[in-house]
Design a protein around this motif. Structure first.
Motif, PDB file in Angstrom:
ATOM      1  N   VAL A   1     111.512  83.011  60.927  1.00  0.00           N
ATOM      2  CA  VAL A   1     111.414  82.759  59.412  1.00  0.00           C
ATOM      3  C   VAL A   1     111.497  81.466  59.164  1.00  0.00           C
ATOM      4  CG1 VAL A   1     112.708  83.442  57.482  1.00  0.00           C
ATOM      5  CG2 VAL A   1     112.071  85.148  58.895  1.00  0.00           C
ATOM      6  N   ARG A   2     110.729  80.828  58.484  1.00  0.00           N
ATOM      7  CA  ARG A   2     110.649  79.381  57.995  1.00  0.00           C
ATOM      8  C   ARG A   2     110.936  79.417  56.245  1.00  0.00           C
ATOM      9  NH1 ARG A   2     106.505  80.189  61.300  1.00  0.00           N
ATOM     10  NH2 ARG A   2     106.420  78.832  63.125  1.00  0.00           N
ATOM     11  N   VAL A   3     112.128  78.462  56.323  1.00  0.00           N
ATOM     12  CA  VAL A   3     112.434  77.981  54.601  1.00  0.00           C
ATOM     13  C   VAL A   3     112.058  76.623  54.480  1.00  0.00           C
ATOM     14  CG1 VAL A   3     114.169  78.107  53.181  1.00  0.00           C
ATOM     15  CG2 VAL A   3     113.978  79.809  54.706  1.00  0.00           C
ATOM     16  N   TRP A   4     111.037  76.410  53.648  1.00  0.00           N
ATOM     17  CA  TRP A   4     110.954  74.587  53.479  1.00  0.00           C
ATOM     18  C   TRP A   4     110.825  74.595  52.009  1.00  0.00           C
ATOM     19  CZ3 TRP A   4     105.580  74.028  51.890  1.00  0.00           C
ATOM     20  CH2 TRP A   4     104.672  74.695  52.174  1.00  0.00           C
ATOM     21  N   ALA A   5     111.094  73.323  51.484  1.00  0.00           N
ATOM     22  CA  ALA A   5     110.848  72.857  50.115  1.00  0.00           C
ATOM     23  C   ALA A   5     110.399  71.638  49.977  1.00  0.00           C
ATOM     24  CB  ALA A   5     112.161  73.202  49.555  1.00  0.00           C
ATOM     25  N   TYR A   6     109.960  71.460  48.913  1.00  0.00           N
ATOM     26  CA  TYR A   6     109.386  69.877  48.783  1.00  0.00           C
ATOM     27  C   TYR A   6     109.099  69.781  47.015  1.00  0.00           C
ATOM     28  CZ  TYR A   6     104.770  71.636  48.022  1.00  0.00           C
ATOM     29  OH  TYR A   6     103.418  72.356  47.642  1.00  0.00           O
ATOM     30  N   ARG A   7     109.360  68.502  46.580  1.00  0.00           N
ATOM     31  CA  ARG A   7     109.128  68.154  45.334  1.00  0.00           C
ATOM     32  C   ARG A   7     107.759  67.789  44.952  1.00  0.00           C
ATOM     33  NH1 ARG A   7     113.686  65.479  41.491  1.00  0.00           N
ATOM     34  NH2 ARG A   7     112.507  65.444  39.524  1.00  0.00           N
ATOM     35  N   ARG A   8     107.156  68.388  43.964  1.00  0.00           N
ATOM     36  CA  ARG A   8     105.782  67.719  43.481  1.00  0.00           C
ATOM     37  C   ARG A   8     105.768  67.552  42.029  1.00  0.00           C
ATOM     38  NH1 ARG A   8     100.680  71.825  44.458  1.00  0.00           N
ATOM     39  NH2 ARG A   8     101.305  71.115  46.703  1.00  0.00           N
ATOM     40  N   GLY A   9     105.698  66.029  41.479  1.00  0.00           N
ATOM     41  CA  GLY A   9     105.916  65.867  40.146  1.00  0.00           C
ATOM     42  C   GLY A   9     107.259  66.354  39.734  1.00  0.00           C
ATOM     43  N   ASN A  10     107.081  67.197  38.560  1.00  0.00           N
ATOM     44  CA  ASN A  10     108.392  67.519  37.862  1.00  0.00           C
ATOM     45  C   ASN A  10     108.489  69.014  38.280  1.00  0.00           C
ATOM     46  OD1 ASN A  10     106.185  68.450  36.626  1.00  0.00           O
ATOM     47  ND2 ASN A  10     107.027  68.316  34.557  1.00  0.00           N
ATOM     48  N   ARG A  11     108.066  69.304  39.406  1.00  0.00           N
ATOM     49  CA  ARG A  11     108.334  70.987  39.830  1.00  0.00           C
ATOM     50  C   ARG A  11     108.639  70.699  41.302  1.00  0.00           C
ATOM     51  NH1 ARG A  11     107.845  74.777  35.926  1.00  0.00           N
ATOM     52  NH2 ARG A  11     107.143  75.976  37.804  1.00  0.00           N
ATOM     53  N   ALA A  12     109.766  71.779  41.694  1.00  0.00           N
ATOM     54  CA  ALA A  12     110.152  72.044  42.926  1.00  0.00           C
ATOM     55  C   ALA A  12     109.752  73.239  43.562  1.00  0.00           C
ATOM     56  CB  ALA A  12     111.604  71.904  42.872  1.00  0.00           C
ATOM     57  N   LEU A  13     109.235  73.324  44.686  1.00  0.00           N
ATOM     58  CA  LEU A  13     108.500  74.576  45.408  1.00  0.00           C
ATOM     59  C   LEU A  13     109.299  74.852  46.217  1.00  0.00           C
ATOM     60  CD1 LEU A  13     104.547  73.695  45.069  1.00  0.00           C
ATOM     61  CD2 LEU A  13     105.945  75.035  43.548  1.00  0.00           C
ATOM     62  N   ILE A  14     109.632  76.184  46.593  1.00  0.00           N
ATOM     63  CA  ILE A  14     110.434  76.424  47.801  1.00  0.00           C
ATOM     64  C   ILE A  14     109.629  77.711  48.016  1.00  0.00           C
ATOM     65  CG2 ILE A  14     112.484  77.823  48.396  1.00  0.00           C
ATOM     66  CD1 ILE A  14     112.460  76.082  45.027  1.00  0.00           C
ATOM     67  N   VAL A  15     109.443  77.620  49.699  1.00  0.00           N
ATOM     68  CA  VAL A  15     108.629  78.720  50.436  1.00  0.00           C
ATOM     69  C   VAL A  15     109.268  79.350  51.404  1.00  0.00           C
ATOM     70  CG1 VAL A  15     106.552  79.075  51.547  1.00  0.00           C
ATOM     71  CG2 VAL A  15     106.547  77.227  49.928  1.00  0.00           C
ATOM     72  N   VAL A  16     109.176  80.580  51.316  1.00  0.00           N
ATOM     73  CA  VAL A  16     109.790  81.561  52.603  1.00  0.00           C
ATOM     74  C   VAL A  16     108.524  82.177  53.136  1.00  0.00           C
ATOM     75  CG1 VAL A  16     111.467  83.422  53.194  1.00  0.00           C
ATOM     76  CG2 VAL A  16     111.983  81.566  51.113  1.00  0.00           C
ATOM     77  N   GLU A  17     108.764  82.135  54.480  1.00  0.00           N
ATOM     78  CA  GLU A  17     107.407  82.703  55.446  1.00  0.00           C
ATOM     79  C   GLU A  17     108.322  83.657  56.576  1.00  0.00           C
ATOM     80  OE1 GLU A  17     104.213  79.376  54.870  1.00  0.00           O
ATOM     81  OE2 GLU A  17     105.166  79.450  56.611  1.00  0.00           O
ATOM     82  N   ASP A  18     107.584  84.681  56.802  1.00  0.00           N
ATOM     83  CA  ASP A  18     107.832  85.453  57.771  1.00  0.00           C
ATOM     84  C   ASP A  18     106.498  85.784  58.703  1.00  0.00           C
ATOM     85  OD1 ASP A  18     106.568  88.002  57.026  1.00  0.00           O
ATOM     86  OD2 ASP A  18     108.134  87.917  55.389  1.00  0.00           O
ATOM     87  N   GLU A  19     106.920  86.426  59.995  1.00  0.00           N
ATOM     88  CA  GLU A  19     106.033  87.005  60.541  1.00  0.00           C
ATOM     89  C   GLU A  19     105.973  88.324  60.719  1.00  0.00           C
ATOM     90  OE1 GLU A  19     106.566  84.819  64.343  1.00  0.00           O
ATOM     91  OE2 GLU A  19     106.138  82.780  63.642  1.00  0.00           O
ATOM     92  N   GLY A  20     106.140  89.187  59.588  1.00  0.00           N
ATOM     93  CA  GLY A  20     106.128  90.493  59.647  1.00  0.00           C
ATOM     94  C   GLY A  20     104.672  91.002  59.313  1.00  0.00           C
TER      95      GLY A  20
END
Length: 472
Positions: A384-403
């Motif tokens: 399970v991967r959790v990663w985040a980054y900032r793009r301009g005035n937005r923050a993106l948070i992603v949660v991925e699984d291998e299900g």
């Protein structure tokens, strides 16, 4: 039954709204005008304008320099006229020297001041209302110039002549005032009609009960580019939001009743069977009862949390929070759960903090739910991967699984209340409210959340991905 209500309710609401909309026509114009004239707002608007005009007229009449200017001009004319009489006497034309005009008296005095000769002109007619109103003082105009042989020419004129001119000027001023009064009253009534009637209609619409099977109809005045149009838009939005909330509560209550009935039916069946069951069947029945009780407890807890959520999101004030630190703490906390299930939890976050305004506890609830879901769907040995980054005035948070991924038809349905896509072994372990609550929290923070499948190069599904976008 629920589908029938969902399909027929919009039609009934539209019919109720159309039935409540006011119908305007020429036949109701006089009746509307009469109703508006009884409005206190209209009477005040007209009254204030009348008082302003009357004060303006009184000030003009009281402080107007018209009379003073006319008296100065008349004084200069009388001096020229007296000098002309003196010149004629010098020329010996005494017979025509004394020729007074209307309202004048000309007298010749000798050196000792005695009257040698006098002439009186035609009298000025007085006594009218205007004459009494515009003659503030009976003081005459008097001019004296030197005459031959050391005498003096004395010319006296009645102020009635000047008052007559002032009267004419004031008559014109009052005529203009009357015209202005009529125009002002007409414009005041027109303005009041534009304000009072829409306000009366909005008040009447907001105060009356709607149709038995529809909504209260607020008149649509959003086309007006003024405060009335904005008020109508705000009231319509408020009423729509109120009815949407009522319908959501009704649907929520129906969903709760439906979800509670399932474990209750299972409990009733297990309890009834337990009375007549053999000893070897009792442990299985007790396990079913324990499972259903835990399911009911979990369901009641999630329902209570969902019912309090709206109030908390409105009442609590947003504060600055570090998204990176929050996600690190969650992954450290859930790492033990992942290790126990044989799943690797990977966190990829930037070194710099990602700051945003929000309710930290509620946002942590969102990401904890997403990570827990990903762990529950991931097979042993998965990641399970959790990663985040900032793009301009937005923050993106992603949660991925291998299900196994999410069925295409369920990518949006999974965010509905009580909807659940779970493996058979996890049936009853979740209430189906987690993603719905998460979506509600994210949208309250002016963000978005969606789900998608992770596709391999050969077109197969190799996991699911949840993405959250928040303003930062």
């Amino acid at each position: 039954m629920e589908s029938a209500i969902a399909t027929t309710r919009p039609d009934r609401m539209k019919a109720g709204r159309d039935a409540c909309l006011p119908v305007w026509g020429p036949s109701s114009a006089w009746r509307d005008c009469g109703n508006v004239l009884r409005s206190r707002l209209v009477r005040r608007a007209v009254g204030f304008n009348l008082v302003t005009l009357c004060l303006l007229l009184a000030a003009l009449m009281a402080f107007s320099p018209t009379r003073g200017l006319l008296l100065q001009q008349r004084q200069q004319v009388l001096e020229l006229q007296a000098q002309l009489v003196a010149m004629r006497m010098v020329q010996g034309d005494g017979s025509s020297a004394l020729a007074p005009m209307m309202g004048q008296t000309i007298s010749i005095r000798n050196a000792s001041g005695s009257v040698v000769e006098a002439a009186v002109g035609p009298a000025v007619e007085t006594g009218s209302l205007w004459s009494r109103l515009f003659r503030p003082s009976p003081q005459w105009l008097v001019v004296e110039v030197p005459a031959p042989d050391g005498g003096r020419v004395v010319l006296r004129e009645s102020p009635a002549l000047v008052d007559a001119q002032v009267e004419g000027a004031y008559r014109g001023l009052i005529a203009i005032f009357v015209c202005g009064l009529i125009v002002s009253v007409g414009l005041s009534l027109a303005l009041a009609l534009m304000i009072a009637r829409p306000l009366r209609d909005l008040t009447a619409a907001a105060g009356r009960s709607g149709p038995a099977e529809g909504r209260i109809a607020i008149p649509d005045m959003t086309g007006r580019p003024d405060e009335i149009g904005r008020l109508s838009e705000a009231l319509r939005s408020m009423v729509d939001a109120l009815y949407d909330r009522i319908e959501a509560n009704e649907q929520f209550a129906a969903d709760v009743a439906h979800e509670v009935k399932n474990p209750l039916a299972s409990l009733r069946s297990a309890v009834d069977t337990l009375r007549v069951a053999r000893e070897d069947q009792r442990p299985t029945l007790m396990s079913i009862i324990d499972h259903d009780v835990r399911r009911l407890d979990r369901l009641v807890t999630d329902i209570s949390d969902a019912s309090r959520l709206d109030a908390e999101l409105v009442k609590e004030e947003e504060e600055p929070c570090d998204l990176s630190a929050m996600l690190r703490g969650l992954t450290d906390h859930l790492g033990h759960q992942a290790a126990g299930e044989g799943v690797t939890l990977v966190c990829d976050l930037p070194a710099a903090p990602i700051l945003l305004q929000g309710l930290e506890a509620r946002l942590a609830q969102v990401f904890e739910n997403l990570i827990s879901n990903a762990l529950s769907f991931s097979p042993a040995g998965g990641t399970v991967r959790v990663w985040a980054y900032r793009r301009g005035n937005r923050a993106l948070i992603v949660v991925e699984d291998e299900g196994p991924g999410i069925p295409e038809e369920a990518l949006t349905a999974i965010f509905r209340r009580f909807y659940s896509e779970r493996p058979e072994g996890q049936f009853g372990d979740h209430s189906g409210l987690g993603l719905s609550i998460s979506k509600q929290i994210v949208e309250a923070h002016r963000g978005v959340i969606w789900a998608e499948n992770i596709m391999a190069e050969d077109g197969s599904v190799r996991g699911a991905r949840f993405v959250v976008g928040l303003p930062a």
